[in-house]
Motif scaffolding. Sequence first.
Motif, PDB file in Angstrom:
ATOM      1  N   MET A   8       0.997  -1.299  -0.205  1.00 43.42           N
ATOM      2  CA  MET A   8      -0.132  -0.314  -0.412  1.00 43.42           C
ATOM      3  C   MET A   8       0.719   1.419  -0.243  1.00 43.42           C
ATOM      4  O   MET A   8       1.881   0.901   0.958  1.00 43.42           O
ATOM      5  CB  MET A   8      -0.537   0.279   1.099  1.00 43.42           C
ATOM      6  CG  MET A   8      -2.076   0.889   1.637  1.00 43.42           C
ATOM      7  SD  MET A   8      -3.167   1.226   0.391  1.00 43.42           S
ATOM      8  CE  MET A   8      -4.117   2.304   0.634  1.00 43.42           C
ATOM      9  N   TYR A   9       0.524   2.451  -0.659  1.00 45.38           N
ATOM     10  CA  TYR A   9       1.482   3.711  -0.430  1.00 45.38           C
ATOM     11  C   TYR A   9       0.594   4.418  -1.099  1.00 45.38           C
ATOM     12  O   TYR A   9      -0.257   4.648  -1.435  1.00 45.38           O
ATOM     13  CB  TYR A   9       2.078   3.287  -1.858  1.00 45.38           C
ATOM     14  CG  TYR A   9       2.103   2.946  -2.947  1.00 45.38           C
ATOM     15  CD1 TYR A   9       1.314   4.565  -3.982  1.00 45.38           C
ATOM     16  CD2 TYR A   9       1.486   1.486  -4.183  1.00 45.38           C
ATOM     17  CE1 TYR A   9       0.658   3.742  -5.912  1.00 45.38           C
ATOM     18  CE2 TYR A   9       0.711   2.054  -4.882  1.00 45.38           C
ATOM     19  CZ  TYR A   9       0.427   3.235  -5.869  1.00 45.38           C
ATOM     20  OH  TYR A   9      -0.192   2.714  -7.049  1.00 45.38           O
ATOM     21  N   GLN A  10       0.452   5.535  -1.191  1.00 43.94           N
ATOM     22  CA  GLN A  10       0.140   7.373  -1.310  1.00 43.94           C
ATOM     23  C   GLN A  10       1.110   8.125  -2.016  1.00 43.94           C
ATOM     24  O   GLN A  10       2.181   8.498  -1.102  1.00 43.94           O
ATOM     25  CB  GLN A  10      -0.886   7.489  -0.172  1.00 43.94           C
ATOM     26  CG  GLN A  10      -1.494   8.365   0.643  1.00 43.94           C
ATOM     27  CD  GLN A  10      -2.794   8.549   1.300  1.00 43.94           C
ATOM     28  OE1 GLN A  10      -2.631   7.931   2.213  1.00 43.94           O
ATOM     29  NE2 GLN A  10      -3.022  10.032   1.413  1.00 43.94           N
ATOM     30  N   TYR A  11       0.339   9.072  -2.489  1.00 43.80           N
ATOM     31  CA  TYR A  11       0.914   9.980  -2.940  1.00 43.80           C
ATOM     32  C   TYR A  11      -0.007  11.086  -3.052  1.00 43.80           C
ATOM     33  O   TYR A  11      -1.182  10.819  -3.994  1.00 43.80           O
ATOM     34  CB  TYR A  11       1.487  10.431  -4.378  1.00 43.80           C
ATOM     35  CG  TYR A  11       2.283   8.885  -4.836  1.00 43.80           C
ATOM     36  CD1 TYR A  11       3.785   8.659  -4.119  1.00 43.80           C
ATOM     37  CD2 TYR A  11       2.632   7.684  -5.601  1.00 43.80           C
ATOM     38  CE1 TYR A  11       4.341   7.912  -3.715  1.00 43.80           C
ATOM     39  CE2 TYR A  11       3.602   6.979  -6.322  1.00 43.80           C
ATOM     40  CZ  TYR A  11       4.848   7.099  -4.975  1.00 43.80           C
ATOM     41  OH  TYR A  11       5.887   6.108  -5.144  1.00 43.80           O
ATOM     42  N   ASP A  12       0.541  12.048  -2.815  1.00 47.71           N
ATOM     43  CA  ASP A  12      -1.162  13.248  -2.602  1.00 47.71           C
ATOM     44  C   ASP A  12       0.417  14.217  -3.045  1.00 47.71           C
ATOM     45  O   ASP A  12       1.056  15.173  -2.740  1.00 47.71           O
ATOM     46  CB  ASP A  12      -1.004  13.502  -0.901  1.00 47.71           C
ATOM     47  CG  ASP A  12      -1.903  12.347  -0.627  1.00 47.71           C
ATOM     48  OD1 ASP A  12      -3.015  12.246  -1.081  1.00 47.71           O
ATOM     49  OD2 ASP A  12      -1.266  11.951   0.962  1.00 47.71           O
ATOM     50  N   ASN A  13      -0.128  15.468  -4.421  1.00 45.68           N
ATOM     51  CA  ASN A  13      -0.057  16.300  -4.896  1.00 45.68           C
ATOM     52  C   ASN A  13       1.648  16.544  -5.466  1.00 45.68           C
ATOM     53  O   ASN A  13       1.701  17.349  -4.887  1.00 45.68           O
ATOM     54  CB  ASN A  13      -0.478  17.445  -3.587  1.00 45.68           C
ATOM     55  CG  ASN A  13      -1.804  18.042  -3.205  1.00 45.68           C
ATOM     56  OD1 ASN A  13      -2.988  17.852  -3.850  1.00 45.68           O
ATOM     57  ND2 ASN A  13      -1.269  17.464  -1.326  1.00 45.68           N
ATOM     58  N   GLU A  14       2.161  15.897  -5.499  1.00 39.28           N
ATOM     59  CA  GLU A  14       3.093  15.199  -6.327  1.00 39.28           C
ATOM     60  C   GLU A  14       2.933  15.600  -7.694  1.00 39.28           C
ATOM     61  O   GLU A  14       1.834  15.047  -8.380  1.00 39.28           O
ATOM     62  CB  GLU A  14       3.809  14.237  -5.856  1.00 39.28           C
ATOM     63  CG  GLU A  14       4.031  14.054  -4.252  1.00 39.28           C
ATOM     64  CD  GLU A  14       4.654  12.565  -4.315  1.00 39.28           C
ATOM     65  OE1 GLU A  14       6.025  12.326  -4.892  1.00 39.28           O
ATOM     66  OE2 GLU A  14       4.874  11.931  -3.277  1.00 39.28           O
ATOM     67  N   THR A  15       3.841  15.774  -8.151  1.00 41.94           N
ATOM     68  CA  THR A  15       4.180  16.203  -9.991  1.00 41.94           C
ATOM     69  C   THR A  15       5.139  15.367 -10.213  1.00 41.94           C
ATOM     70  O   THR A  15       6.618  15.513  -9.353  1.00 41.94           O
ATOM     71  CB  THR A  15       4.461  17.594 -10.040  1.00 41.94           C
ATOM     72  OG1 THR A  15       3.343  18.381  -9.500  1.00 41.94           O
ATOM     73  CG2 THR A  15       4.609  17.516 -11.503  1.00 41.94           C
ATOM     74  N   PHE A  16       4.613  14.853 -11.594  1.00 45.66           N
ATOM     75  CA  PHE A  16       6.342  13.976 -12.422  1.00 45.66           C
ATOM     76  C   PHE A  16       6.130  14.348 -13.877  1.00 45.66           C
ATOM     77  O   PHE A  16       5.657  14.050 -14.499  1.00 45.66           O
ATOM     78  CB  PHE A  16       5.698  12.221 -12.069  1.00 45.66           C
ATOM     79  CG  PHE A  16       5.551  11.906 -10.940  1.00 45.66           C
ATOM     80  CD1 PHE A  16       6.940  10.626 -10.124  1.00 45.66           C
ATOM     81  CD2 PHE A  16       4.262  11.518 -10.055  1.00 45.66           C
ATOM     82  CE1 PHE A  16       6.522  10.497  -8.499  1.00 45.66           C
ATOM     83  CE2 PHE A  16       4.437  11.320  -8.776  1.00 45.66           C
ATOM     84  CZ  PHE A  16       5.403  10.759  -7.805  1.00 45.66           C
ATOM     85  N   HIS A  17       7.441  14.533 -14.820  1.00 46.72           N
ATOM     86  CA  HIS A  17       7.421  15.504 -15.875  1.00 46.72           C
ATOM     87  C   HIS A  17       8.287  14.098 -16.337  1.00 46.72           C
ATOM     88  O   HIS A  17       9.552  13.663 -15.666  1.00 46.72           O
ATOM     89  CB  HIS A  17       8.207  16.314 -16.159  1.00 46.72           C
ATOM     90  CG  HIS A  17       7.072  17.591 -15.255  1.00 46.72           C
ATOM     91  ND1 HIS A  17       6.247  17.664 -16.090  1.00 46.72           N
ATOM     92  CD2 HIS A  17       7.163  18.205 -14.390  1.00 46.72           C
ATOM     93  CE1 HIS A  17       5.394  18.562 -15.070  1.00 46.72           C
ATOM     94  NE2 HIS A  17       5.786  18.879 -14.445  1.00 46.72           N
ATOM     95  N   HIS A  18       7.918  13.006 -17.707  1.00 48.44           N
ATOM     96  CA  HIS A  18       8.924  12.235 -18.548  1.00 48.44           C
ATOM     97  C   HIS A  18       9.452  11.065 -17.236  1.00 48.44           C
ATOM     98  O   HIS A  18      10.618  10.801 -17.631  1.00 48.44           O
ATOM     99  CB  HIS A  18      10.093  12.918 -18.627  1.00 48.44           C
ATOM    100  CG  HIS A  18       9.871  13.819 -19.464  1.00 48.44           C
ATOM    101  ND1 HIS A  18       9.505  13.822 -20.960  1.00 48.44           N
ATOM    102  CD2 HIS A  18       9.688  15.532 -19.309  1.00 48.44           C
ATOM    103  CE1 HIS A  18       9.271  15.124 -21.612  1.00 48.44           C
ATOM    104  NE2 HIS A  18       9.347  15.840 -21.094  1.00 48.44           N
ATOM    105  N   HIS A  19       7.947  10.676 -16.055  1.00 48.18           N
ATOM    106  CA  HIS A  19       9.156   9.664 -15.259  1.00 48.18           C
ATOM    107  C   HIS A  19       8.237   8.110 -15.968  1.00 48.18           C
ATOM    108  O   HIS A  19       7.581   7.784 -17.019  1.00 48.18           O
ATOM    109  CB  HIS A  19       8.123   9.748 -14.075  1.00 48.18           C
ATOM    110  CG  HIS A  19       9.509   8.922 -12.693  1.00 48.18           C
ATOM    111  ND1 HIS A  19       9.932   9.595 -12.421  1.00 48.18           N
ATOM    112  CD2 HIS A  19       8.995   7.870 -12.160  1.00 48.18           C
ATOM    113  CE1 HIS A  19      10.615   8.821 -11.580  1.00 48.18           C
ATOM    114  NE2 HIS A  19       9.730   7.989 -11.383  1.00 48.18           N
TER     115      HIS A  19
END
Length: 201
Positions: free
Chosen positions: A1-12
């Motif tokens: 279980m993971y959680q990402y909040d309000n993160e931004t990923f470019h060209h990942h």
Amino acid sequence: MYQYDNETFHHHNFDQSNLQDGELNGCIFEQCSFKGASMEEMTSTGCQFIDCDFTGAYLNASLHRGSAFTNCKFSGTNLFVVKFEDCKMVGSDFSNAALDGLTITGGDWSYTNLRHANLSKQNLRGIRFLEADLFGCDLQKSDLRGADLSRVQLGQCKLKGADLRDAKLEGIDLKGLDWQGVRMDVEQAVLLARSLGAKVG
């Protein structure tokens, strides 16, 4: 279980990643690759996926609420029993995707490629399909009341038992469709009659 909040990923690059059973909230993914990724049973809420590639990914049993997937590739993606609630899917390509059990509630599916998709018995009320490619789709017994089907490609679609009342049908070649068992309103019936050469009124 993971959680990402309000993160931004470019060209990942998330290719082949294990992203099962997680939560994404308010995240932005731009030109990211998820080829072959395992994303079963994950949830996205209010996320943006822009020009992302989900080719061959596994999103089965995932849930997406108010997220946007614009100009994304879902070629060969497993979308078995996925739920899209009020999502913006504009310009996305679902070529050869596994869509069995897919649930679409509201949202904007304009300019999408859904050729040959099985959307039978779906509640598609009020959804925007402007200029979408629904060639060869199974829409039998689907509820399309109030949907925007303007300039949609409906060639070879199965429509028996579908409900099209109040749907927008501008720019559709009505003559080439099988209307047997389709429910329509008076305005649509007049439009169809005129397309077949009848003089109404």
